[in-house]
Design an enzyme around this catalytic site. Sequence first.
Site, PDB file in Angstrom:
ATOM      1  NE  ARG A  49      -3.771   0.934   1.196  1.00 49.02           N
ATOM      2  CZ  ARG A  49      -4.892   1.010   0.507  1.00 49.02           C
ATOM      3  NH1 ARG A  49      -5.029   1.904  -0.434  1.00 49.02           N
ATOM      4  NH2 ARG A  49      -5.889   0.201   0.766  1.00 49.02           N
ATOM      5  CB  ILE A  63      -2.283   6.359   8.772  1.00 46.84           C
ATOM      6  CG1 ILE A  63      -2.323   7.596   9.668  1.00 46.84           C
ATOM      7  CG2 ILE A  63      -3.307   5.338   9.257  1.00 46.84           C
ATOM      8  CD1 ILE A  63      -3.675   8.260   9.770  1.00 46.84           C
ATOM      9  N   PRO A  64       0.153   3.625   8.077  1.00 45.81           N
ATOM     10  CG  PRO A  64       1.984   2.415   8.871  1.00 45.81           C
ATOM     11  CD  PRO A  64       1.229   3.680   9.061  1.00 45.81           C
ATOM     12  CG  HIS A  65      -4.238   1.829   5.542  1.00 41.11           C
ATOM     13  ND1 HIS A  65      -3.535   3.014   5.517  1.00 41.11           N
ATOM     14  CD2 HIS A  65      -5.059   1.844   4.477  1.00 41.11           C
ATOM     15  CE1 HIS A  65      -3.953   3.734   4.473  1.00 41.11           C
ATOM     16  NE2 HIS A  65      -4.859   3.040   3.822  1.00 41.11           N
ATOM     17  N   GLY A  66      -3.276  -1.934   5.287  1.00 43.77           N
ATOM     18  CA  GLY A  66      -3.194  -2.911   4.204  1.00 43.77           C
ATOM     19  C   GLY A  66      -3.999  -2.540   2.978  1.00 43.77           C
TER      20      GLY A  66
END
Length: 145
Positions: A49, A63-66
């Site tokens: 991502r 804000i790392p997210h999948g």
Amino acid sequence: MATAMKLEKEMVLLNQQFTTDEEAIEAAGALLVNHGYVRPNYVESMKSRHRLSNVYIGNHVAIPHGTEEAKGEVLKTGLSILQVPAGVAFGTEQAKLIIGIAGIGDEHLELLSHIAIICSDEDNVERLVAATTAEEIIQLLSVEV
């Protein structure tokens, strides 16, 4: 409607240091994996991502997210919070707060907007970066929106 999600202090790491953005994303993801929020493959999707579109949102916050494809890797909704006072480069910016997100269904959208609202205020971000306890960070992020 606010999602009832208690932020656990085990999910908050203070005074972290990272050499690269990928290292920071791995650490945020590892916290989610180690506490049963996601399966290990989710961490890879967080990095994917970030490669697709930088997860840095401004005001020293990433804000790392999948990815959408990794939805099945999420076991329960949760956050991991890494405080990086010295900052870590995300592109040309320095992130001092890394907030990993995992959400069941569309719950991550609610989390994202909640965090974005809190972190859009620079004073809030400065307080989060200066916090000396996990409880302080939890209290600042638990403000109902």
